[in-house]
Structures are given as C-alpha cells and as structure tokens.
Design an enzyme around this catalytic site. Structure first.
Site, mmCIF file in Angstrom:
data_model
loop_
_atom_site.group_PDB
_atom_site.id
_atom_site.type_symbol
_atom_site.label_atom_id
_atom_site.label_comp_id
_atom_site.label_asym_id
_atom_site.label_seq_id
_atom_site.Cartn_x
_atom_site.Cartn_y
_atom_site.Cartn_z
ATOM 1 C CE LYS A 195 30.672 89.518 95.792
ATOM 2 N NZ LYS A 195 31.941 89.905 95.124
ATOM 3 N NE ARG A 197 29.472 77.267 96.084
ATOM 4 C CZ ARG A 197 28.264 77.104 95.565
ATOM 5 N NH1 ARG A 197 27.284 76.650 96.342
ATOM 6 N NH2 ARG A 197 28.021 77.381 94.296
ATOM 7 N N GLY A 198 28.958 78.128 102.922
ATOM 8 C CA GLY A 198 29.187 77.739 104.303
ATOM 9 C C GLY A 198 28.495 76.442 104.646
ATOM 10 C CE LYS A 216 24.042 81.743 106.487
ATOM 11 N NZ LYS A 216 24.444 81.970 107.902
ATOM 12 C CG ASP A 320 30.574 78.973 113.857
ATOM 13 O OD1 ASP A 320 31.715 78.529 114.142
ATOM 14 O OD2 ASP A 320 30.080 78.899 112.721
#
Length: 511
Positions: A195, A197-198, A216, A320
């Site tokens: 779903k 990408r980080g 994750k 963040d």
C-alpha cells in the site's frame, strides 16, 4: 493388436497434454467452509477452486478451528496459496502445542476434508548415570569455573544496565518484544499487496484470519527505527481513538535476511495526502478531520500521570508530522501514524536521540532549518505545531465551503519551490523570506475558513514560543464549527471584518 496400439497411443497423448497443461496452470479444489458466512456475505460451505498461472507457485488446502474444552468449533476451510510450511503434506495436521486457533494445510484436492491435531513430542534418550567418584570429580572441577563465569556475567549485566536507556541498538542485540498480543503467531497471516513505501520500509495490506491488518516491514538495517516505533506503541496510555492501533511486533527470518514487522490496524481510505489528492471536502468534513487530528496530537503531546490504570504516559513529540502520516477511518476520523522518529520525555530520563534535523524537509520548522533548536520538550512539541499548520492549510485548500474555485491538490510550498525542494531552497523561503503557503481571497470571505486561517497563522508563527498548542487548536476548531453551524446559510456574513468580532480561545499556549 491394432486396438491395443491405438489405446496405448491415446493414453500417451492424454499424459502429454496433462503434463504440458500442468506447466502452464495448476488447479486446486478444496473443501470450503466459513463460520462467518452471514457477516461476510459468502457461502457457508461447498467446494473452493483455485487456479494459479505461475509455474513456481504451489496451491494448498487449509483448515482452521478452535478446541473449546473438547468441542471442535470449525472456523474456516478453503484454498491457500504457496506456503512452504504446506509443501508435500498429504494430510491436514496441526502440530502446535496449544494455540488459540489451530491451523493446518496440505497439498492435494480435498485434502482438508479431515483435519487432526498431533503435537510434536520431544524424544528423551536416557543416559546412564555416572558413578559417584566421577560425579565428585566433575563437581569439584567445574565449581570454580561456574562461579567465575557467574561473577563475570553479573559484572557485565551491571555495566550494561548503567548505560543510558536509548543507546544505539546493535544488530546482535535482542531488546525483547512486548508482551505478545493474542494474535501474534496465529495463522493464517497472508500479505496481500503493498500500500505504501516510505523511508524505513514498506506497508502491506494483509489478512489475519477474518480481518485486514497493516504490516509495516523494515529491513534489518533499519532496526533502530523499528525499535523506536515499537517502544512508542507499547508506551502506557498509547491506546487512543486518534492514534493508530498497535497489534504486534515480530521478527521474521534470521541474519541478513531478517525482516522486522509491525502489525497495526488497517484503514482502507489510506493517508490524508492520498484522500485530498482524489477528493474535495465539505465544511463539516473539514471540521471533523481537523478537530480529530488536533485531538490526536494533543493527546500525544500530553503528559498523563496515571493513564487508564496503565501507568504514566509521558509527553511524546512526533517529529515527522505531515499529511502522509495522518490516516483516515471510513467516517474521516483522523488517525496519527508512523512514530519511527517520535521521542518520549520521561522525568529523570534522557529523551533519547534528539538529533535536530529529522523528519520530512518540506514540513521542517524555521528553527529546524536553521539548526537552532533548544533541545527541550516544549521546543519539540512546537515543531510539531508548525507542521500541523501546514497540514491544516492542505485541508483548507481542498474545501468546497468558500464561494470560489478549488484548485488541484498541492503540497505546502509546492507552488513556491516545486515538488523536490532542497534544504537551501526551504531555508531561503521559510527562514529568510518568512514566506508561508498563500491563503486565497475567497477563503477569507467564508466566516469559518477565515477564522481557521487565523488559527493556521498562529500555528506556523516564525516565533516558536508564540505558536498554539494542539489542545488549543482542537478547542478553536470546535468553537468555529459551532459558531458557523449555529447560523443558517442565509445569515452567514461573508466579510473578514465580521470574523474579528468572534471570541477565539486565548492564544496562550499550554505547551
């Protein structure tokens, strides 16, 4: 003789066709059953047929059930896709000792018709006892060595526990997982599709029994981020309606192939960024999203001495905060997520890694861009509030309440410095020129949006100490919503001067 040759030829031809077909596609037929068929609106029982077009994928059947004091309660049966645990199993046999839900899988059509539980039994090979004289020699020989080893281990343990709690996590350390969730280790947990990408990995949509979850996955080199986020999730008091629900943390694989998993609740609408790209929001939707988002950040920032019987919840800075890290429920309630850079402020303890320039560059506050941070709790909370001001602007930019056009979705400062600004670009715009994203003229003619714009300006104020707290923002939005919705659409005053007559909660920050 001729009939025999013809029959042999036909059998060879059929075998050839079956073999070539097997290279192209594999089919598996399994007994199907679903205990929750009424809720999921499926058939209760029957036959499930699964076709796989890839030659390297194997197909299986599975069954899952519960044992309630000897009464077998069937949960599900059906087809299962390519699991090495199922390879070459002709019968459906569960081998776990005493799980909450039994699970077995097998290869072969209808092999899940019958299922059994045969736990693995450890074999014990008794050895002859040594004679008394040999035993005495061993005891007197090993006793000094054991004593010296224990003394060394005790000294090492005392040395390690005198070090700060938030040191660098070495790859061979195992800080230990939190108390296992009832769902940890249960099968089947099946990854479905990626779903997002980080920076530290990817997020999968997965299925755990009858519900969807988010997984994750961090590579092993990002163990520090996984460890940090796991510790934040397991902090007392982190269960809140506007914070992402934590389910479990797991390690998969070993050595360089190790993967670190965080399993959380799954929200189908995705992030606020994704939602705003494809959707406009009404005035009431804007109020609901912004108010619940502020409520979540206010709770994260709050220090709660005794939280719901779980112990002390310290103040936590997100570090963040951005629209990508705000998820939405189906009713558009905001959920704060991604605590990989978050930091806790506990009395008498160092806050851990408080390196200044972390987070997403576009959302960095002026003092972060300058590298002029006061490394105190309040300073980090105010940095979050600057980012919240930018996220509020994003939501307002997609609202249909004002009498005017709604532009395509843009990130903060995208109009000024593009999609990929450098650190120097942001320092020039945000720090030196003190520019902020623009408010459209027609926004200021709507009484609610005009008041919200005032609140946004007080969130992204250049002076960090002048910024509002998250709790104050939540209270303001609540009052703005009530003041606007308390009047009829015919009586709305669409001039900026009328907005200044509305009493807003005081600017005094509670940070």
């Amino acid at each position: 003789m001729g009939a025999s040759v013809a029959l042999t030829f036909l059998l060879l031809l059929a075998t050839f066709r079956a073999g070539s077909g097997h290279d192209e596609v594999e089919t598996r037929e399994c007994i199907y059953y679903n205990a929750n068929w009424e809720l999921e609106k499926t058939n209760q029982s029957g036959v499930e047929r699964l076709v796989e077009g890839k030659k390297d994928k194997r197909l299986h059947c599975y069954a899952s059930w519960r044992n309630n004091s000897g009464f077998i309660e069937l949960v599900k049966k059906g087809c299962w896709l390519d699991d090495f645990n199922c390879y070459d199993r002709q019968e459906c046999i569960a081998k776990e000792e005493n799980p909450q839900v039994f699970f077995c899988c097998c290869e072969g059509n209808y092999c899940n018709k019958k299922f059994t539980h045969l736990p693995e039994v450890e074999t014990f090979d008794p050895k002859p006892q040594p004679s008394a004289s040999v035993l005495n020699i061993l005891i007197y020989s090993l006793l000094p060595i054991v004593g010296l080893s224990m003394a060394i281990l005790l000294a090492f343990w005392m040395y390690r526990h005198r070090k700060p709690s938030y040191g660098h996590v070495e790859i061979n350390e195992d800080p230990g997982l939190p108390p296992p969730s009832p769902l940890v280790g249960l099968k089947p947990l099946q990854l479905l599709d990626i779903k997002a990408r980080g920076r530290f990995g990817c997020v999968w949509k997965a299925r755990l029994l009858n519900e969807y979850v988010a997984v994750k996955i961090f590579p092993v080199q990002d163990k520090q981020s996984w460890q940090c986020e796991k510790e934040i999730f397991t902090t007392p008091g982190m269960k809140h309606e506007n914070l992402l629900e934590f389910i479990a943390a797991e390690k998969r694989g070993s050595n360089l192939e190790m993967e670190l998993w965080l399993i959380t609740a799954f929200h189908d609408k995705g992030s606020l960024t994704d939602y705003l790209k494809g959707n406009l929001v009404s005035w009431n939707e804007l109020c609901h999203i912004t108010e619940t988002m502020a409520r979540g950040l206010a709770y994260l920032h709050e220090d709660v001495p005794r939280c719901k019987g779980e112990g002390h919840k310290p103040a936590i800075a997100h570090r963040d905060f951005k629209s990508k890290n705000v998820l939405l429920r189906n009713d558009l309630t905001a959920i704060l997520a991604d605590f990989g850079l978050a930091v806790r402020f506990e009395p008498g303890k160092p806050p851990g890694d408080t390196h200044g320039q972390v987070g997403t560059r576009r959302y960095m506050a002026p003092e972060v861009l300058e590298g002029a941070i006061n490394f105190q709790r309040d300073s980090f909370l105010r940095i979050d509030m600057y980012a919240m001001g930018l996220v509020l602007w994003e939501i307002v930019s997609r609202c249909t309440a004002a009498d005017g056009p709604v532009d395509e979705y843009l990130l903060p400062f995208e109009e000024e410095i593009g999609q990929h600004p450098s650190l120097e670009d942001l320092q020039e715009v945000v720090v030196h020129k003190k520019i902020r994203p623009v408010f459209k003229d027609h926004w200021l003619k709507h009484p609610g949006l005009a008041q919200l714009c005032v609140t946004i300006e007080e969130c992204w104020d250049h002076d960090a100490e002048a910024r509002l707290s998250a709790g104050c923002v939540e209270e303001r939005i609540s009052q703005i919503r009530k003041s606007v919705n308390g009047t009829t659409s015919d009586c709305l005053v669409s001039i900026v001067t009328s907005v200044t007559n509305v009493d807003l909660p005081p600017k005094e920050s509670s940070i």
